[in-house]
Write a protein that holds these residues in place. Structure first.
Motif, PDB file in Angstrom:
ATOM      1  N   ARG A 110     -10.415   8.406   4.509  1.00  0.00           N
ATOM      2  CA  ARG A 110     -11.729   7.848   4.178  1.00  0.00           C
ATOM      3  C   ARG A 110     -11.590   6.457   3.555  1.00  0.00           C
ATOM      4  N   PRO A 111     -11.123   5.477   4.342  1.00  0.00           N
ATOM      5  CA  PRO A 111     -10.873   4.151   3.774  1.00  0.00           C
ATOM      6  C   PRO A 111     -12.112   3.494   3.169  1.00  0.00           C
ATOM      7  N   SER A 112     -13.259   3.697   3.767  1.00  0.00           N
ATOM      8  CA  SER A 112     -14.478   3.060   3.250  1.00  0.00           C
ATOM      9  C   SER A 112     -14.825   3.547   1.852  1.00  0.00           C
ATOM     10  N   MET A 113     -14.534   4.802   1.562  1.00  0.00           N
ATOM     11  CA  MET A 113     -14.840   5.345   0.243  1.00  0.00           C
ATOM     12  C   MET A 113     -14.002   4.670  -0.846  1.00  0.00           C
ATOM     13  N   TYR A 114     -12.768   4.342  -0.529  1.00  0.00           N
ATOM     14  CA  TYR A 114     -11.863   3.758  -1.514  1.00  0.00           C
ATOM     15  C   TYR A 114     -11.832   2.231  -1.473  1.00  0.00           C
ATOM     16  N   LEU A 115     -11.974   1.660  -0.280  1.00  0.00           N
ATOM     17  CA  LEU A 115     -11.753   0.229  -0.104  1.00  0.00           C
ATOM     18  C   LEU A 115     -12.993  -0.554   0.303  1.00  0.00           C
ATOM     19  N   GLY A 116     -14.028   0.110   0.731  1.00  0.00           N
ATOM     20  CA  GLY A 116     -15.199  -0.580   1.263  1.00  0.00           C
ATOM     21  C   GLY A 116     -15.083  -0.788   2.762  1.00  0.00           C
ATOM     22  N   ALA A 117     -13.884  -1.116   3.231  1.00  0.00           N
ATOM     23  CA  ALA A 117     -13.595  -1.293   4.655  1.00  0.00           C
ATOM     24  C   ALA A 117     -12.095  -1.146   4.844  1.00  0.00           C
ATOM     25  N   ALA A 118     -11.699  -0.726   6.018  1.00  0.00           N
ATOM     26  CA  ALA A 118     -10.275  -0.570   6.318  1.00  0.00           C
ATOM     27  C   ALA A 118      -9.641  -1.945   6.460  1.00  0.00           C
ATOM     28  N   SER A 119      -8.792  -2.292   5.506  1.00  0.00           N
ATOM     29  CA  SER A 119      -8.159  -3.605   5.479  1.00  0.00           C
ATOM     30  C   SER A 119      -6.852  -3.487   4.707  1.00  0.00           C
ATOM     31  N   VAL A 120      -5.788  -4.033   5.264  1.00  0.00           N
ATOM     32  CA  VAL A 120      -4.500  -3.970   4.578  1.00  0.00           C
ATOM     33  C   VAL A 120      -4.537  -4.808   3.296  1.00  0.00           C
ATOM     34  N   VAL A 121      -5.306  -5.883   3.277  1.00  0.00           N
ATOM     35  CA  VAL A 121      -5.430  -6.713   2.073  1.00  0.00           C
ATOM     36  C   VAL A 121      -6.170  -5.941   0.985  1.00  0.00           C
ATOM     37  N   ARG A 122      -7.265  -5.277   1.347  1.00  0.00           N
ATOM     38  CA  ARG A 122      -7.990  -4.458   0.372  1.00  0.00           C
ATOM     39  C   ARG A 122      -7.138  -3.294  -0.114  1.00  0.00           C
ATOM     40  N   LEU A 123      -6.358  -2.720   0.800  1.00  0.00           N
ATOM     41  CA  LEU A 123      -5.468  -1.628   0.426  1.00  0.00           C
ATOM     42  C   LEU A 123      -4.466  -2.099  -0.627  1.00  0.00           C
ATOM     43  N   LYS A 124      -3.844  -3.240  -0.395  1.00  0.00           N
ATOM     44  CA  LYS A 124      -2.867  -3.768  -1.352  1.00  0.00           C
ATOM     45  C   LYS A 124      -3.540  -4.046  -2.697  1.00  0.00           C
ATOM     46  N   SER A 125      -4.732  -4.612  -2.688  1.00  0.00           N
ATOM     47  CA  SER A 125      -5.450  -4.892  -3.938  1.00  0.00           C
ATOM     48  C   SER A 125      -5.781  -3.602  -4.679  1.00  0.00           C
ATOM     49  N   PHE A 126      -6.248  -2.601  -3.953  1.00  0.00           N
ATOM     50  CA  PHE A 126      -6.564  -1.311  -4.560  1.00  0.00           C
ATOM     51  C   PHE A 126      -5.316  -0.698  -5.189  1.00  0.00           C
ATOM     52  N   LEU A 127      -4.218  -0.705  -4.439  1.00  0.00           N
ATOM     53  CA  LEU A 127      -2.986  -0.103  -4.927  1.00  0.00           C
ATOM     54  C   LEU A 127      -2.414  -0.866  -6.122  1.00  0.00           C
ATOM     55  N   ASP A 128      -2.574  -2.189  -6.130  1.00  0.00           N
ATOM     56  CA  ASP A 128      -2.146  -2.972  -7.291  1.00  0.00           C
ATOM     57  C   ASP A 128      -2.934  -2.556  -8.531  1.00  0.00           C
ATOM     58  N   GLY A 129      -4.245  -2.367  -8.378  1.00  0.00           N
ATOM     59  CA  GLY A 129      -5.073  -1.915  -9.501  1.00  0.00           C
ATOM     60  C   GLY A 129      -4.706  -0.511  -9.941  1.00  0.00           C
ATOM     61  N   TYR A 130      -4.469   0.355  -8.979  1.00  0.00           N
ATOM     62  CA  TYR A 130      -4.062   1.729  -9.289  1.00  0.00           C
ATOM     63  C   TYR A 130      -2.746   1.713 -10.052  1.00  0.00           C
ATOM     64  N   TYR A 131      -1.794   0.965  -9.538  1.00  0.00           N
ATOM     65  CA  TYR A 131      -0.477   0.885 -10.170  1.00  0.00           C
ATOM     66  C   TYR A 131      -0.593   0.339 -11.597  1.00  0.00           C
ATOM     67  N   PHE A 132      -1.422  -0.673 -11.779  1.00  0.00           N
ATOM     68  CA  PHE A 132      -1.618  -1.279 -13.092  1.00  0.00           C
ATOM     69  C   PHE A 132      -2.155  -0.262 -14.099  1.00  0.00           C
ATOM     70  N   SER A 133      -2.979   0.667 -13.623  1.00  0.00           N
ATOM     71  CA  SER A 133      -3.601   1.644 -14.519  1.00  0.00           C
ATOM     72  C   SER A 133      -2.649   2.759 -14.959  1.00  0.00           C
ATOM     73  N   LEU A 134      -1.514   2.892 -14.300  1.00  0.00           N
ATOM     74  CA  LEU A 134      -0.569   3.960 -14.615  1.00  0.00           C
ATOM     75  C   LEU A 134       0.309   3.601 -15.804  1.00  0.00           C
ATOM     76  N   GLU A 135       0.734   4.603 -16.493  1.00  0.00           N
ATOM     77  CA  GLU A 135       1.677   4.424 -17.585  1.00  0.00           C
ATOM     78  C   GLU A 135       2.995   5.091 -17.200  1.00  0.00           C
ATOM     79  N   ASN A 136       4.101   4.402 -17.451  1.00  0.00           N
ATOM     80  CA  ASN A 136       5.437   4.960 -17.225  1.00  0.00           C
ATOM     81  C   ASN A 136       5.555   5.650 -15.869  1.00  0.00           C
ATOM     82  N   SER A 137       5.428   4.902 -14.825  1.00  0.00           N
ATOM     83  CA  SER A 137       5.406   5.468 -13.482  1.00  0.00           C
ATOM     84  C   SER A 137       6.709   5.182 -12.735  1.00  0.00           C
ATOM     85  N   GLU A 138       7.803   5.755 -13.208  1.00  0.00           N
ATOM     86  CA  GLU A 138       9.092   5.530 -12.565  1.00  0.00           C
ATOM     87  C   GLU A 138       9.090   5.998 -11.115  1.00  0.00           C
ATOM     88  N   LYS A 139       8.437   7.125 -10.861  1.00  0.00           N
ATOM     89  CA  LYS A 139       8.380   7.650  -9.494  1.00  0.00           C
ATOM     90  C   LYS A 139       7.634   6.682  -8.584  1.00  0.00           C
TER      91      LYS A 139
END
Length: 98
Positions: free
Chosen positions: A13-42
């Motif tokens: 469901r890319p639209s639900m998470y990204l607004g539209a299916a886009s590799v650039v939006r995906l990378k931006s979303f994942l960067d934000g997700y990663y930033f929100s994590l604490e101690n994420s060695e895995k």
């Protein structure tokens, strides 16, 4: 949420998470997700290995990140989005990173 579970949900469901299916939006979303994590060695290990694998697969020896490499080999962001998930599936089959 584990990274592969999240990526599976985005793939379905890319639209639900990204607004539209886009590799650039995906990378931006994942960067934000990663930033929100604490101690994420895995998570660190996953992205480091995925980056190395993408660079090897496309024979890239520069500092380009996985999104830039995938976008370079795609006609547009939607194609890049689809290629990302194709490559992710291949990576999961051939690489032991856990």
């Amino acid at each position: 949420m584990e990274i592969l579970t999240l990526l599976d949900a985005i793939k379905k469901r890319p639209s639900m998470y990204l607004g539209a299916a886009s590799v650039v939006r995906l990378k931006s979303f994942l960067d934000g997700y990663y930033f929100s994590l604490e101690n994420s060695e895995k998570e660190d290990e996953f992205w480091e290995n995925f980056q190395k694998w993408i660079s090897r697969k496309f024979n890239i020896n520069t500092s380009q990140n996985w999104m830039q490499i995938i976008l370079f080999f795609s006609n547009d962001e939607l194609e890049g989005f689809k290629l990302f998930f194709k490559l992710l599936d291949e990576f999961k089959l051939h690489e032991v990173w856990r």
